[in-house]
Design a protein around this motif. Structure first.
Motif: not given
Length: 264
Positions: A19-24
């Motif tokens: 998935a490509f919508r996660w940010r730390a």
């Protein structure tokens, strides 16, 4: 809310290319799942989640927290390559994503690195998604109907290049009911794959990513250039297998959880 989960590697799972919508951010992970903003933090016995929704089933389903990962990895072939992968990636999970977002995202992923895919998907959501309740600016993934109604130039402005006509054409097919994504979960994997491959810009690799990451078909074993290189190096070091031989190997060798084995 708190989601109990034994042996769950949250960071490794969210940044593993599914998935490509996660940010730390500040020791936690922030993203939008099925139109809901979520903040997740790893804890010893599970995952702490902050979200506007009081329901939890949708998030447990997405994160697959109820999967007993030790039982999954116990089905892998007993070879040193997978044993090393399991040791290195302990607690890695497969997510269960919303099918349209997953399909669209992997159409946009073609020949791109993860950071670039994240940028493209982020632009698409900011420009064409809906604002969702959140303490920071956050947007839903735009529906197929929304994408279908855009001009190709609007999509190209999101830096997706040659992928723009593919995404628009697929969105038009989904919006028109030519491809019924909801029905795929009730099909045999071969039938579901054949339906996905009808979509513009979708070959077997992207179809298998969607089958695995959105529908949980464990028979799906996506083979990109990196997996191909690993398979040849680890399992066929003295000869280059034919495409047919390699396909048969991935379908038979890795057992009932082949999709999980591929990710590890």
């Amino acid at each position: 809310m708190f989601l109990p989960a034994r042996e769950y590697a949250l960071g490794e799972t969210l940044r593993s290319g599914q998935a490509f919508r996660w940010r730390a951010r500040e020791g936690a992970w922030e993203g939008v799942v099925r139109g809901r903003w979520v903040r997740l933090k790893q804890e010893t016995e599970g995952i702490r989640a902050w979200t506007a929704s009081r329901e939890r089933d949708w998030l447990e389903d997405y994160l697959q927290t109820r999967v007993e990962i030790e039982r999954v990895t116990a089905t892998f072939p007993q070879d040193p390559h997978l044993a090393g992968a399991v040791a290195a990636c302990s607690g890695l999970r497969l997510l269960r994503q919303e099918p349209w977002e997953c399909l669209a995202s992997f159409i946009l992923s073609s020949t791109k690195q993860i950071v670039q895919i994240q940028q493209i998907v982020g632009l698409v959501c900011e420009r064409f998604g809906d604002r969702v309740p959140a303490p920071v600016a956050a947007y839903s993934f735009p529906s197929a109907e929304r994408i279908a109604g855009l001009a190709e130039s609007d999509l190209r402005d999101c830096k997706m290049g040659f992928r723009a006509p593919y995404l628009k054409a697929t969105a038009e097919m989904v919006a028109a009911g030519e491809i019924d994504l909801e029905s795929l979960s009730n099909m045999y994997v071969e039938q579901a794959r054949a339906q996905l491959i009808k979509c513009a810009g979708v070959g077997r690799k992207i179809a298998d990513c969607v089958l695995l990451f959105a529908y949980g078909f464990q028979q799906a074993f996506p083979v990109d250039v990196w997996i191909l290189r690993a398979l040849c190096q680890l399992y066929f070091p003295r000869r280059r297998p034919s495409a047919k031989r390699l396909l048969r190997f991935t379908q038979t060798y890795f057992g009932p959880n082949a999709g999980y084995a591929q990710q590890y």
